[in-house]
Design a protein around this motif. Sequence first.
Motif, PDB file in Angstrom:
ATOM      1  N   TYR A 185      18.120 -15.547 -20.637  1.00  0.00           N
ATOM      2  CA  TYR A 185      17.451 -15.553 -21.933  1.00  0.00           C
ATOM      3  C   TYR A 185      18.257 -16.280 -22.998  1.00  0.00           C
ATOM      4  O   TYR A 185      17.691 -16.838 -23.940  1.00  0.00           O
ATOM      5  N   ASP A 186      19.563 -16.328 -22.842  1.00  0.00           N
ATOM      6  CA  ASP A 186      20.373 -17.171 -23.722  1.00  0.00           C
ATOM      7  C   ASP A 186      20.020 -18.635 -23.506  1.00  0.00           C
ATOM      8  O   ASP A 186      19.932 -19.419 -24.460  1.00  0.00           O
ATOM      9  N   THR A 189      16.565 -19.368 -25.045  1.00  0.00           N
ATOM     10  CA  THR A 189      16.704 -19.438 -26.502  1.00  0.00           C
ATOM     11  C   THR A 189      17.315 -20.775 -26.920  1.00  0.00           C
ATOM     12  O   THR A 189      16.886 -21.387 -27.918  1.00  0.00           O
ATOM     13  N   LYS A 190      18.292 -21.254 -26.163  1.00  0.00           N
ATOM     14  CA  LYS A 190      18.896 -22.559 -26.433  1.00  0.00           C
ATOM     15  C   LYS A 190      17.853 -23.669 -26.340  1.00  0.00           C
ATOM     16  O   LYS A 190      17.806 -24.572 -27.193  1.00  0.00           O
ATOM     17  N   LYS A 192      14.608 -23.304 -26.762  1.00  0.00           N
ATOM     18  CA  LYS A 192      13.676 -23.114 -27.871  1.00  0.00           C
ATOM     19  C   LYS A 192      14.224 -23.739 -29.161  1.00  0.00           C
ATOM     20  O   LYS A 192      13.491 -24.428 -29.887  1.00  0.00           O
ATOM     21  N   GLN A 230       9.728 -11.606 -25.158  1.00  0.00           N
ATOM     22  CA  GLN A 230      10.633 -12.539 -25.827  1.00  0.00           C
ATOM     23  C   GLN A 230       9.947 -13.862 -26.180  1.00  0.00           C
ATOM     24  O   GLN A 230      10.178 -14.421 -27.261  1.00  0.00           O
TER      25      GLN A 230
END
Length: 339
Positions: A185-186, A189-190, A192, A230
């Motif tokens: 998920y990191d 997010t990067k 995104k 998320q």
Amino acid sequence: MMSIEQFSNISLRGRVAYAISCLENMISALEYDINDWEIVLNYLWTFTDIRYLDDWNEIIVEVIPENLLEFETYEEQKFAHLSKEEYLYLRKLYKSCDLSIHILIREIFELGISHAYSVIEGHGKNSLKCMEQIILFMEKNQFPLPDVRLFLMYSFEENRGWGNRFNGKRISKLLRVRRVDKHLYDLITKVKVTLEAEPDSIIYGELGAGRSDLEMKDTALQSYLEFLKQFNGARCGAIDLWSFETLSSHQYRIADIRGGPDQWLEIGQILYEPLVINKYSGHIYYCKQDHQEVWTKKDLGDFNHFLCHYVFGLKYEEIVPDVHQDEWYSLLDKINRIS
């Protein structure tokens, strides 16, 4: 030795949950990779919240090692639930694991069917006997037993001894570890943040805002649910992942796939061909129709594996042609995911 009387006030669903937790302890004690056992555990844990227990019986009878290993090829037996990919995977897994695993999976099945086609009388003598055998087997082979106090909440007074339905995956020690993948998920997010910094990127890539209020009853769908919480829907080059709000409008192709809506949920598409998730195992499949309109399915692993390797990794090129002209692939290369 643990007293079997401690289980008298625990429902059948609670007893089976305890037995599956025994299997998880055994897997951990044998120091096996927990990822290898996700298919088996997902199928077993459906007992706690499946509506009709007969459905669980039909599924698990195919998963029992001695039954599956009886057949040299997938075609010898008409499997109603296991895909060919799952059969081949489990066959290889069972051949290399300790026989204690084989025995305990069979004992869990026997426990699950111990009151089939009957009412539970008294405190459920048949299932208590099965529980006793499981506990004796664990103790004899020096495998650690779960704490029975964690299962007392599943009262025998509920639903005539069968117990109310509950999400067993949430108490699973091993599947809970798999459900939360911070590294993954990191990474998303990067991606995104990178997309939002490039206004033209909406053409080939977009990650929706999450919805923390979402719920799904199927235990095998929890990793997928965590993604929607998320990032509710996504466009990732040639791969589209439907938002929760649009899921129902995209299920019309499922009826043509063996198992239908009881077994499959369409969660997106790859180049306009359906991308589905198995409600029992949690695995993702890329479906295609041949010239005779027969569906074929490619197993892309569990949902987090699919995200990490096919959507945000090098295996994107295995399912999308001409990737070197693909802007999503270029983005993955830019953030060092293609190497």
